[in-house]
Scaffold this motif. Structure first.
Motif, PDB file in Angstrom:
ATOM      1  N   ALA A 162      -4.306  37.392  22.888  1.00 48.64           N
ATOM      2  CA  ALA A 162      -4.357  38.528  21.922  1.00 48.64           C
ATOM      3  C   ALA A 162      -4.301  38.200  20.437  1.00 48.64           C
ATOM      4  O   ALA A 162      -3.256  37.243  19.876  1.00 48.64           O
ATOM      5  N   GLY A 163      -4.785  38.909  19.574  1.00 51.53           N
ATOM      6  CA  GLY A 163      -4.971  38.660  18.161  1.00 51.53           C
ATOM      7  C   GLY A 163      -4.224  39.984  17.540  1.00 51.53           C
ATOM      8  O   GLY A 163      -3.397  40.673  18.215  1.00 51.53           O
ATOM      9  N   MET A 164      -4.705  40.538  16.369  1.00 55.41           N
ATOM     10  CA  MET A 164      -4.175  41.570  15.683  1.00 55.41           C
ATOM     11  C   MET A 164      -2.526  41.295  15.716  1.00 55.41           C
ATOM     12  O   MET A 164      -2.085  40.370  15.173  1.00 55.41           O
ATOM     13  N   GLU A 165      -1.886  42.437  16.077  1.00 51.75           N
ATOM     14  CA  GLU A 165      -0.285  42.446  16.411  1.00 51.75           C
ATOM     15  C   GLU A 165       0.218  41.798  17.501  1.00 51.75           C
ATOM     16  O   GLU A 165       1.324  41.375  17.867  1.00 51.75           O
ATOM     17  N   GLY A 166      -0.795  41.223  18.513  1.00 54.01           N
ATOM     18  CA  GLY A 166      -0.490  40.745  19.895  1.00 54.01           C
ATOM     19  C   GLY A 166       0.596  41.346  20.651  1.00 54.01           C
ATOM     20  O   GLY A 166       1.173  40.471  21.322  1.00 54.01           O
ATOM     21  N   ALA A 167       0.391  42.641  20.724  1.00 57.17           N
ATOM     22  CA  ALA A 167       1.246  43.639  21.633  1.00 57.17           C
ATOM     23  C   ALA A 167       0.939  43.168  23.078  1.00 57.17           C
ATOM     24  O   ALA A 167       1.747  43.541  23.948  1.00 57.17           O
ATOM     25  N   LEU A 168      -0.194  42.784  23.427  1.00 59.10           N
ATOM     26  CA  LEU A 168      -0.428  42.856  24.736  1.00 59.10           C
ATOM     27  C   LEU A 168       0.517  41.954  25.902  1.00 59.10           C
ATOM     28  O   LEU A 168       0.897  42.111  26.844  1.00 59.10           O
ATOM     29  N   ALA A 169       1.007  40.590  25.267  1.00 56.97           N
ATOM     30  CA  ALA A 169       1.970  39.932  26.090  1.00 56.97           C
ATOM     31  C   ALA A 169       2.970  40.525  26.427  1.00 56.97           C
ATOM     32  O   ALA A 169       3.644  40.440  27.482  1.00 56.97           O
ATOM     33  N   SER A 170       3.691  41.354  25.409  1.00 54.72           N
ATOM     34  CA  SER A 170       4.996  42.323  25.778  1.00 54.72           C
ATOM     35  C   SER A 170       4.757  43.224  26.833  1.00 54.72           C
ATOM     36  O   SER A 170       5.457  43.452  27.626  1.00 54.72           O
TER      37      SER A 170
ATOM     38  N   ALA B  35       0.811  36.705  12.659  1.00 54.02           N
ATOM     39  CA  ALA B  35       1.268  37.805  12.924  1.00 54.02           C
ATOM     40  C   ALA B  35       1.530  38.061  14.337  1.00 54.02           C
ATOM     41  O   ALA B  35       2.631  38.125  14.802  1.00 54.02           O
ATOM     42  N   ALA B  36       0.483  37.677  15.262  1.00 54.19           N
ATOM     43  CA  ALA B  36       0.493  37.789  16.662  1.00 54.19           C
ATOM     44  C   ALA B  36       1.499  36.663  17.171  1.00 54.19           C
ATOM     45  O   ALA B  36       2.266  37.093  18.063  1.00 54.19           O
ATOM     46  N   LEU B  37       1.584  35.616  16.717  1.00 56.98           N
ATOM     47  CA  LEU B  37       2.577  34.460  17.006  1.00 56.98           C
ATOM     48  C   LEU B  37       3.853  34.767  16.987  1.00 56.98           C
ATOM     49  O   LEU B  37       4.752  34.850  17.933  1.00 56.98           O
ATOM     50  N   LEU B  38       4.531  35.528  15.813  1.00 53.18           N
ATOM     51  CA  LEU B  38       5.662  36.002  15.444  1.00 53.18           C
ATOM     52  C   LEU B  38       6.086  37.174  16.457  1.00 53.18           C
ATOM     53  O   LEU B  38       7.132  37.300  17.052  1.00 53.18           O
ATOM     54  N   SER B  39       5.099  38.044  16.667  1.00 54.98           N
ATOM     55  CA  SER B  39       5.210  39.121  17.542  1.00 54.98           C
ATOM     56  C   SER B  39       5.435  38.726  19.040  1.00 54.98           C
ATOM     57  O   SER B  39       6.571  39.368  19.572  1.00 54.98           O
TER      58      SER B  39
END
Length: 249
Positions: free
Chosen positions: A180-188, A215-219
């Protein structure tokens, strides 16, 4: 020669069907060759269980062709080429009959895919359609290493019901790659739903404040879900390789 082939060779020596001299000839093959512009590693499959992969970015079409031919001449049945440009793909198509190229992921594959000998299934899930090029790099890498791959594309958190509609796939996976890009919330979210390792891949998809995937990396690095690990931005290959290692344990 990979680990399985070496094991077979040693068993043949043990049962007498192959002589010690014949085995020595095969084992004495140089571990690498110097092509001037590259040193193909012919023993990587023996050391690591997976043969060398060609990173296509920055290499000329002729260099990629030369490395590919060298690997095949030394027994590598399937050659994976990542980040490959269309010009290089055109040259390989002219010279190698069993070469295929995927323009979306920039993945080239020489030879047939091996049989699926992974222990379970690898699920590759993306937040959006724009993440599919990275996802296909991960999926095709996993397939080259003998894994069954299930693709779940465009199941991001902006429409969570799309992901929840695939709970059977999520719960039956041996490994999940969440891209995922953007805020990367999918992994969580996937990490909180599944009982297997989750490999998170941040992508450079997003508007300015996504900082090209930072941003996605840090999330993903700060995920509150247990069992989530993270690879580098847009590193579909790294995720697919790691997932294969887990799936073959």
């Amino acid at each position: 020669m990979d680990k399985k082939e070496m094991e077979t060779l040693l068993l043949n020596v043990a049962d007498g069907s192959t002589s010690v001299e014949e085995a020595l000839i095969k084992l004495k093959e140089a571990p690498f060759d110097d092509l001037g512009f590259a040193k193909p590693d012919y023993h990587r499959a023996v050391r690591q269980g997976a043969a060398e992969v060609i990173y296509g970015a920055g290499k000329t079409p002729d260099q990629i062709l030369g490395i590919t031919n060298s690997l095949r001449e030394h027994g590598q049945k399937t050659v994976l080429i990542t980040r490959m440009k269309a010009e290089a793909a055109a040259l390989l198509k002219e010279n190698i009959p069993d070469f295929t190229y995927d323009e979306l992921s920039h993945i080239g594959i020489v030879g047939e895919l091996p049989k699926k000998d992974g222990k379970g299934r690898i699920v590759v899930a993306t937040g959006g359609t724009s993440d599919i090029p990275v996802a296909e790099e991960a999926a095709k890498t996993a397939e080259v290493y003998g894994n069954e791959v299930v693709r779940l594309y465009d199941v991001g958190v902006s429409g969570l019901h799309r992901l929840l509609g695939h709970m059977d796939d999520i719960m039956s996976a041996k490994v999940i790659i969440a891209i995922a890009g953007m805020e990367g919330a999918l992994a969580s979210v996937i990490g909180g739903l599944s009982d297997c390792p989750v490999i998170a891949v941040p992508t450079s998809v997003g508007y300015g404040a996504s900082f090209g995937g930072v941003a996605a990396l840090l999330s993903m690095l700060n995920s509150c879900a247990s069992g989530v690990s993270v690879v580098n931005i847009d590193n579909g290959f790294g995720a697919g390789y790691l997932a294969s290692m887990i799936n073959h344990q």
